[in-house]
Design a protein around this motif. Structure first.
Motif, mmCIF file in Angstrom:
data_model
loop_
_atom_site.group_PDB
_atom_site.id
_atom_site.type_symbol
_atom_site.label_atom_id
_atom_site.label_comp_id
_atom_site.label_asym_id
_atom_site.label_seq_id
_atom_site.Cartn_x
_atom_site.Cartn_y
_atom_site.Cartn_z
ATOM 1 N N VAL A 178 0.651 106.269 -23.272
ATOM 2 C CA VAL A 178 0.007 105.542 -22.179
ATOM 3 C C VAL A 178 -1.521 105.575 -22.236
ATOM 4 N N ASN A 185 2.091 111.532 -19.214
ATOM 5 C CA ASN A 185 1.436 110.636 -20.174
ATOM 6 C C ASN A 185 1.661 111.071 -21.610
ATOM 7 N N ALA A 239 5.239 109.672 -22.148
ATOM 8 C CA ALA A 239 5.476 108.237 -21.956
ATOM 9 C C ALA A 239 4.919 107.441 -23.130
ATOM 10 N N LYS A 240 5.799 106.787 -23.851
ATOM 11 C CA LYS A 240 5.404 105.983 -25.002
ATOM 12 C C LYS A 240 6.218 104.697 -25.028
ATOM 13 N N ALA A 267 6.342 102.114 -20.417
ATOM 14 C CA ALA A 267 6.085 103.549 -20.587
ATOM 15 C C ALA A 267 5.936 104.244 -19.242
ATOM 16 N N ASN A 268 5.302 103.574 -18.303
ATOM 17 C CA ASN A 268 5.093 104.175 -16.982
ATOM 18 C C ASN A 268 6.364 104.227 -16.142
ATOM 19 N N ARG A 314 2.787 99.179 -21.470
ATOM 20 C CA ARG A 314 2.304 100.161 -20.488
ATOM 21 C C ARG A 314 3.248 100.255 -19.301
ATOM 22 N N GLU A 315 3.714 99.098 -18.822
ATOM 23 C CA GLU A 315 4.635 99.099 -17.688
ATOM 24 C C GLU A 315 5.948 99.781 -18.054
ATOM 25 N N ASN A 354 5.056 105.702 -12.843
ATOM 26 C CA ASN A 354 4.268 104.692 -12.122
ATOM 27 C C ASN A 354 4.125 105.035 -10.635
#
Length: 252
Positions: A107, A87, A90-91, A222-223, A219-220, A4
């Motif tokens: 993501v 990305n 990131a899952k 994963a990021n 999403r948050e 992020n």
């Protein structure tokens, strides 16, 4: 570095690199900046007049421009690579309450899904609902909702001749034409609808909202992973500019 954090930085780097590339592009159009001259005069005779020398220094070099260009682009290339490589790693699961809807979602798909759910909500909100001014029941044979019957009288006009005054020896009879409405029958009306009950549509919209919240949360999450910083600038720019490319390590 967290993914992020990379996402937060990338847009600023894009703007900075774009501005710098534009400035350099305009700069290299000015060929005179890359040119210099040194002009001296030597008289033929010792007592001849000596004219002053003329000179113009080179303002910038192609190497200088390459260095600035590469420096402006290198951080963006590396940060973009770090984001895209991150990305792929990131899952997160998309869940609503205790129910997992999707597992291990990357993501890029979460971002795509977020936009699609917003479109789905706009579509669902526009679905027509059953009018509330009557009662409806679902008819499975028709696949439609049916309202209770509404009966209305069917009337017709009947014309009669009525004697208002009987005839006398002095006046003829006063006969008048009179129209009356009489009930001829009864209309029984049913209404059909393919719309949705309001409570059912409300439930659909609520589920979309819940799923959208789950996607944003995923999403948050994963990021928030830590990503490995990538160095793609050195091989890319090194290949393009060859020995003229001075990487960060060489400059240090």
């Amino acid at each position: 570095m967290k993914l992020n954090q990379v996402i937060a930085l990338i847009q600023g780097l894009k703007q900075t690199a774009s501005k710098k590339k534009t400035e350099l592009y305009h700069l290299i159009q000015k060929e005179q900046l890359f040119q210099g001259i040194s002009r001296t005069y030597q008289p033929r005779n010792d007592d001849g007049f000596i004219y002053p020398s003329e000179s113009a220094k080179v303002t910038t070099t192609a190497q200088d421009v390459i260095n600035v260009f590469s420096s402006a682009l290198a951080e963006l290339l590396n940060m973009a690579a770090t984001q895209d490589w991150g990305n792929t790693e990131a899952k997160a699961n998309v869940s609503v309450g205790d129910r997992t809807i999707l597992e291990g979602v990357p993501v890029p798909y979460l971002l795509f899904l977020e936009k699609q759910l917003a479109d789905i909500k706009a579509f669902a909100a526009a679905i027509p609902t059953l009018p509330i001014d009557r009662d409806w029941s679902y008819d499975s044979n028709r696949g439609l909702y049916v309202s209770g019957p509404i009966e209305t009288a069917k009337t017709k006009k009947v014309t009669e001749f009525v004697v208002a005054y009987e005839a006398t020896d002095k006046h003829p009879a006063d006969v008048r034409e009179v129209s009356n409405d009489i009930v001829e029958g009864t209309w029984s009306q049913l209404r059909f609808s393919g719309a949705l009950p309001q409570d059912e549509l409300n439930a659909i919209l609520r589920r979309v909202d819940d799923l959208l919240k789950g996607v944003v949360k995923a999403r948050e999450a994963a990021n928030g992973i830590t990503v490995n910083q990538q160095d793609t600038a050195a091989p890319l720019l090194g290949y393009i500019f060859g020995e003229r490319y001075i990487g960060e390590r060489a400059q240090a």
